[in-house]
Design a protein around this motif. Structure first.
Motif, PDB file in Angstrom:
ATOM      1  N   THR A 432      -8.733  18.710  15.833  1.00  0.00           N
ATOM      2  CA  THR A 432      -8.214  19.530  16.942  1.00  0.00           C
ATOM      3  C   THR A 432      -6.685  19.523  16.956  1.00  0.00           C
ATOM      4  O   THR A 432      -6.045  20.562  17.126  1.00  0.00           O
ATOM      5  CB  THR A 432      -8.747  18.995  18.278  1.00  0.00           C
ATOM      6  OG1 THR A 432     -10.180  19.026  18.252  1.00  0.00           O
ATOM      7  CG2 THR A 432      -8.253  19.852  19.431  1.00  0.00           C
ATOM      8  N   LEU A 433      -6.076  18.328  16.750  1.00  0.00           N
ATOM      9  CA  LEU A 433      -4.612  18.238  16.768  1.00  0.00           C
ATOM     10  C   LEU A 433      -4.013  19.013  15.592  1.00  0.00           C
ATOM     11  O   LEU A 433      -3.012  19.718  15.745  1.00  0.00           O
ATOM     12  CB  LEU A 433      -4.184  16.769  16.719  1.00  0.00           C
ATOM     13  CG  LEU A 433      -4.545  15.934  17.958  1.00  0.00           C
ATOM     14  CD1 LEU A 433      -4.183  14.484  17.723  1.00  0.00           C
ATOM     15  CD2 LEU A 433      -3.822  16.472  19.182  1.00  0.00           C
ATOM     16  N   ILE A 434      -4.624  18.884  14.418  1.00  0.00           N
ATOM     17  CA  ILE A 434      -4.095  19.611  13.253  1.00  0.00           C
ATOM     18  C   ILE A 434      -4.251  21.108  13.456  1.00  0.00           C
ATOM     19  O   ILE A 434      -3.383  21.911  13.097  1.00  0.00           O
ATOM     20  CB  ILE A 434      -4.816  19.130  11.978  1.00  0.00           C
ATOM     21  CG1 ILE A 434      -4.410  17.676  11.678  1.00  0.00           C
ATOM     22  CG2 ILE A 434      -4.497  20.028  10.802  1.00  0.00           C
ATOM     23  CD1 ILE A 434      -5.122  17.077  10.503  1.00  0.00           C
ATOM     24  N   LEU A 465       0.699  21.987  24.338  1.00  0.00           N
ATOM     25  CA  LEU A 465       0.271  21.003  25.340  1.00  0.00           C
ATOM     26  C   LEU A 465      -0.792  20.072  24.775  1.00  0.00           C
ATOM     27  O   LEU A 465      -0.850  18.888  25.145  1.00  0.00           O
ATOM     28  CB  LEU A 465      -0.248  21.720  26.594  1.00  0.00           C
ATOM     29  CG  LEU A 465       0.818  22.380  27.469  1.00  0.00           C
ATOM     30  CD1 LEU A 465       0.176  23.198  28.574  1.00  0.00           C
ATOM     31  CD2 LEU A 465       1.751  21.324  28.061  1.00  0.00           C
ATOM     32  N   ALA A 466      -1.638  20.593  23.899  1.00  0.00           N
ATOM     33  CA  ALA A 466      -2.660  19.722  23.295  1.00  0.00           C
ATOM     34  C   ALA A 466      -1.996  18.617  22.479  1.00  0.00           C
ATOM     35  O   ALA A 466      -2.413  17.457  22.513  1.00  0.00           O
ATOM     36  CB  ALA A 466      -3.595  20.567  22.423  1.00  0.00           C
ATOM     37  N   ARG A 471       0.409  12.742  22.624  1.00  0.00           N
ATOM     38  CA  ARG A 471       1.591  11.879  22.694  1.00  0.00           C
ATOM     39  C   ARG A 471       1.580  11.005  23.934  1.00  0.00           C
ATOM     40  O   ARG A 471       1.972   9.850  23.889  1.00  0.00           O
ATOM     41  CB  ARG A 471       2.842  12.764  22.672  1.00  0.00           C
ATOM     42  CG  ARG A 471       4.134  12.028  23.001  1.00  0.00           C
ATOM     43  CD  ARG A 471       5.260  13.003  23.244  1.00  0.00           C
ATOM     44  NE  ARG A 471       6.387  12.361  23.880  1.00  0.00           N
ATOM     45  CZ  ARG A 471       7.365  13.023  24.491  1.00  0.00           C
ATOM     46  NH1 ARG A 471       7.341  14.344  24.539  1.00  0.00           N
ATOM     47  NH2 ARG A 471       8.364  12.371  25.070  1.00  0.00           N
ATOM     48  N   PHE A 472       1.107  11.563  25.068  1.00  0.00           N
ATOM     49  CA  PHE A 472       1.073  10.813  26.323  1.00  0.00           C
ATOM     50  C   PHE A 472      -0.230  10.042  26.504  1.00  0.00           C
ATOM     51  O   PHE A 472      -0.576   9.646  27.610  1.00  0.00           O
ATOM     52  CB  PHE A 472       1.288  11.745  27.519  1.00  0.00           C
ATOM     53  CG  PHE A 472       2.711  12.156  27.710  1.00  0.00           C
ATOM     54  CD1 PHE A 472       3.243  13.226  26.984  1.00  0.00           C
ATOM     55  CD2 PHE A 472       3.539  11.460  28.571  1.00  0.00           C
ATOM     56  CE1 PHE A 472       4.552  13.600  27.144  1.00  0.00           C
ATOM     57  CE2 PHE A 472       4.861  11.833  28.738  1.00  0.00           C
ATOM     58  CZ  PHE A 472       5.361  12.929  28.008  1.00  0.00           C
ATOM     59  N   ASP A 473      -0.957   9.806  25.398  1.00  0.00           N
ATOM     60  CA  ASP A 473      -2.172   8.982  25.428  1.00  0.00           C
ATOM     61  C   ASP A 473      -3.156   9.474  26.467  1.00  0.00           C
ATOM     62  O   ASP A 473      -3.687   8.712  27.254  1.00  0.00           O
ATOM     63  CB  ASP A 473      -1.796   7.507  25.673  1.00  0.00           C
ATOM     64  CG  ASP A 473      -2.942   6.585  25.294  1.00  0.00           C
ATOM     65  OD1 ASP A 473      -2.981   5.476  25.830  1.00  0.00           O
ATOM     66  OD2 ASP A 473      -3.803   6.991  24.496  1.00  0.00           O
ATOM     67  N   VAL A 503       9.612  20.418  31.174  1.00  0.00           N
ATOM     68  CA  VAL A 503       8.842  19.460  31.984  1.00  0.00           C
ATOM     69  C   VAL A 503       8.844  18.095  31.320  1.00  0.00           C
ATOM     70  O   VAL A 503       9.023  17.062  31.974  1.00  0.00           O
ATOM     71  CB  VAL A 503       7.397  19.974  32.186  1.00  0.00           C
ATOM     72  CG1 VAL A 503       6.575  18.940  32.942  1.00  0.00           C
ATOM     73  CG2 VAL A 503       7.404  21.297  32.932  1.00  0.00           C
ATOM     74  N   PHE A 504       8.683  18.067  29.984  1.00  0.00           N
ATOM     75  CA  PHE A 504       8.643  16.786  29.287  1.00  0.00           C
ATOM     76  C   PHE A 504      10.032  16.184  29.139  1.00  0.00           C
ATOM     77  O   PHE A 504      10.184  14.970  29.081  1.00  0.00           O
ATOM     78  CB  PHE A 504       7.997  16.955  27.905  1.00  0.00           C
ATOM     79  CG  PHE A 504       6.569  17.401  27.970  1.00  0.00           C
ATOM     80  CD1 PHE A 504       6.229  18.744  27.821  1.00  0.00           C
ATOM     81  CD2 PHE A 504       5.568  16.486  28.217  1.00  0.00           C
ATOM     82  CE1 PHE A 504       4.924  19.146  27.894  1.00  0.00           C
ATOM     83  CE2 PHE A 504       4.245  16.890  28.287  1.00  0.00           C
ATOM     84  CZ  PHE A 504       3.928  18.234  28.134  1.00  0.00           C
TER      85      PHE A 504
END
Length: 619
Positions: A432-434, A465-466, A471-473, A503-504
């Motif tokens: 999914t991340l790739i 965002l995914a 990154r934010f676990d 936002v980040f």
């Protein structure tokens, strides 16, 4: 020193052999050294995480065992209220006093039963306020004396309380009533004896308990010699210490750092002149108890095994490096020696000796090159050869430039291959991340499309965002909504992602809890597109928000200087939207309660979309 440095540079630059040796050594030493360093740091963090996880569970189990044992002592003190209606019960004897020998015997029997209920009970002191009489049960003897001989330090709001470890004393009832007294290390459980209906204090009971069981339970929670274990009350008094001398030498600094912790359990790094390591703590709480169970592990002990493993690896790698360095030098000499011979041959040609011979007995590429060069030099003159070499060098440089180019489509195809491999191995999360990263790359590669449907822009933000959520676990929630009419509107590329990225950069902070981002796109009116991006971050100072809003409200805001990356980014987005649509585009900033910021963009369409194409060459 400058001459030496200059000589080394000249020696290095003028020698292919030296460059080759340096390159081979660097290609061997650097990767292995970096690998050792990364492995060591990863092993350290893994050991630390494992230690914290396992010991947190161990400390929790130890706290449960300690609380269970202390609850038995509490229940022993509550035996006072057994059989309230029996005139010979302990409660009735405290309330009415002991007027006869039989009643004294019953008092003895009740206290003996209480003392036998927990084998570590050393003695019991009882004061009856109704008859103003003190009793002490110790060494299987019961003695009494008029008046209150001992007053414990009890909080007004508590019915029961535990006193820190101390030496046992005689509670004011001593010789000749008792023939002897053996002072032992005990902690005391004090309880008020209350009238059941009225709450009136009928007396006070103090039970001394030996620390044997506390020590036995605590001994199972640490490794002597490498770890330290302490039990403290909230006043900093030591209930148990695995190393009392170390606790005293350490002073009160580390104890104070423990008392400042507000969570029921946790861990933190601590460092002072005597100790550097991890503190793991667990609270023991009850209406009559407020203790802390603390384990201290120095990094020197925690990282001993990773250091030894790294040292062994380093020794093995050092031997390998010596062998590899020797091989690199030998290979470099064998590789460059024919080149040196060729250079000597060229020197002879330059000096006018065109009949000079070239003796290279090799069949590899270098040998073939030398023979061909020799044959050419026999047929052409020095000028033609020089021109040929210049042209050959030019061709080589062009080839290197072509080889250095990276085809972005290759990167995209590589990501798809990696994602397919992850899916085949059942790792859907990596797939999914790739996939999200691949979508973002494909979006960037479509440089010829300066405007896209809003739905495509939202898909790009969804992929972004995914990746951020990973990154934010997973400590990030987001929601993207758009109706069909809004999703079909053509917008300039990259107008939403910079807002979300802000936002980040400036909004999300772990101290505020899980991050939340909402992106909503809808047709507020038939010809007005409304885009809302909201978060629950820190928001903006009101004065800063008003200043930035004032700039955004002016038509000429595209040229207005402003401080802060977020201000420049928002003005840039607004400027592009006004160029693409019209000057009627508006952007509002609103702080959210209790914290956060919402960016609201209103775009009147009315057939004006695309008035200015961002791809137009205005040069």
């Amino acid at each position: 020193m400058e001459r030496e440095g200059s000589g080394m540079k000249t020696f290095y630059r003028s020698s292919l052999r030296n460059k080759l040796i340096a390159f081979l050594l660097a290609s061997i030493v650097l990767p292995i050294s970096i690998s050792i360093l990364i492995t060591y740091n990863y092993t350290k963090e893994s050991v630390k995480s494992y230690y914290i996880r396992e010991n947190t569970n161990l400390m929790h189990q130890g706290a449960v065992n300690l609380l269970g044992y202390l609850e038995r002592i509490n229940e022993a003190s509550l035996l006072t209220y057994n059989n309230l209606s029996d005139k010979y019960s302990l409660y009735q004897l405290i309330q009415n006093g002991t007027q006869s020998y039989l009643e004294e015997r019953e008092m003895y029997r009740n206290l003996q039963f209480m003392a036998n209920s927990v084998k570590e009970i050393e003695q019991i002191y009882l004061y009856s306020a109704m008859e103003d009489h003190s009793y002490r049960y110790a060494y299987k003897l019961l003695r009494s004396t008029p008046g209150q001989t001992y007053i414990p330090d009890l909080d007004e709001e508590r019915d029961a309380q535990i006193e820190a470890v101390h030496a046992s004393h005689e509670y004011g009832i001593e010789k000749p009533k008792f023939p002897y007294h053996l002072s032992k290390e005990v902690f005391s459980f004090h309880r008020k004896i209350l009238n059941a209906p009225t709450g009136e204090v009928l007396g006070i009971m103090s039970i001394d308990i030996r620390t044997d069981m506390i020590r036995e339970i605590s001994s199972m929670l640490y490794t002597p010699g490498s770890e330290e274990l302490y039990i403290l009350d909230r006043q900093g008094n030591l209930i148990f210490a695995s190393d009392a001398d170390s606790a005293e030498e350490g002073g009160h600094a580390w104890v104070q750092s423990i008392l400042e912790q507000t969570a029921d359990r946790g861990h933190f790094h601590y460092e002072d002149g005597r100790f550097e390591g991890i503190h793991i703590y667990e609270s023991l709480s009850a209406p009559w108890l407020d203790w802390l169970l603390v384990k201290r592990m120095p990094y020197e002990t925690l990282y001993r095994d990773p250091r030894q493993l790294t040292l062994i690896n380093s020794l093995a790698v050092s031997v390998f490096l010596i062998i590899a360095a020797t091989a690199a030098v030998i290979i470099s000499y064998r590789f460059t020696n024919p080149i040196k011979q060729l250079l000597r041959y060229i020197n002879k040609l330059e000096s006018g000796n065109l009949d000079a011979g070239l003796a290279i007995d090799r069949s590899d590429e270098i040998g073939i090159l030398s023979k061909r060069f020799y044959q050419l030099m026999q047929r052409i003159n020095q000028l033609i050869m020089r021109e040929y070499r210049l042209e050959l060098a030019s061709k080589s440089n062009q080839l290197k430039a072509l080889q250095a180019q990276i085809n972005p489509h290759f990167m995209n195809n590589a990501l798809q291959s990696i994602g397919t491999l992850a899916l085949q191995h059942g790792d859907r999360k990596v797939y999914t991340l790739i996939s999200s990263l691949g979508k973002m790359m494909r979006y960037h590669m479509r440089a010829d499309n300066t405007s896209v449907p809003l739905s495509a822009e939202l898909d790009y933000v969804q992929s972004y965002l995914a990746l951020q959520r990973q990154r934010f676990d997973e400590n990030l929630q987001y929601r993207i909504e758009a109706d069909d009419a809004a999703g079909a509107v053509q917008v300039p590329r990259m107008i939403l992602q910079p807002i979300v990225e802000n936002v980040f950069k400036h909004g999300i902070q772990p101290a505020l809890g899980p991050g939340e981002i909402t992106v909503v796109c809808r047709m507020a009116e038939p010809s007005v597109l409304e885009i809302r991006v909201a978060d629950n971050g820190v928001g903006m100072e009101e004065a800063e928000r008003e200043k930035l809003q004032a700039i955004l409200n002016r038509t000429e805001s595209v040229f207005e200087p402003v401080s802060g990356d977020d201000g420049i980014g928002l003005i840039n987005i607004l400027s592009r939207l006004r160029l693409f649509y019209s000057d009627e585009v508006r952007m509002r900033l609103e702080n959210r309660a209790p914290h956060g910021l919402e960016v609201i963009i209103s775009i009147p369409l009315g057939g004006k979309e695309g008035l200015f194409d961002e791809s137009t060459d205005r040069g």
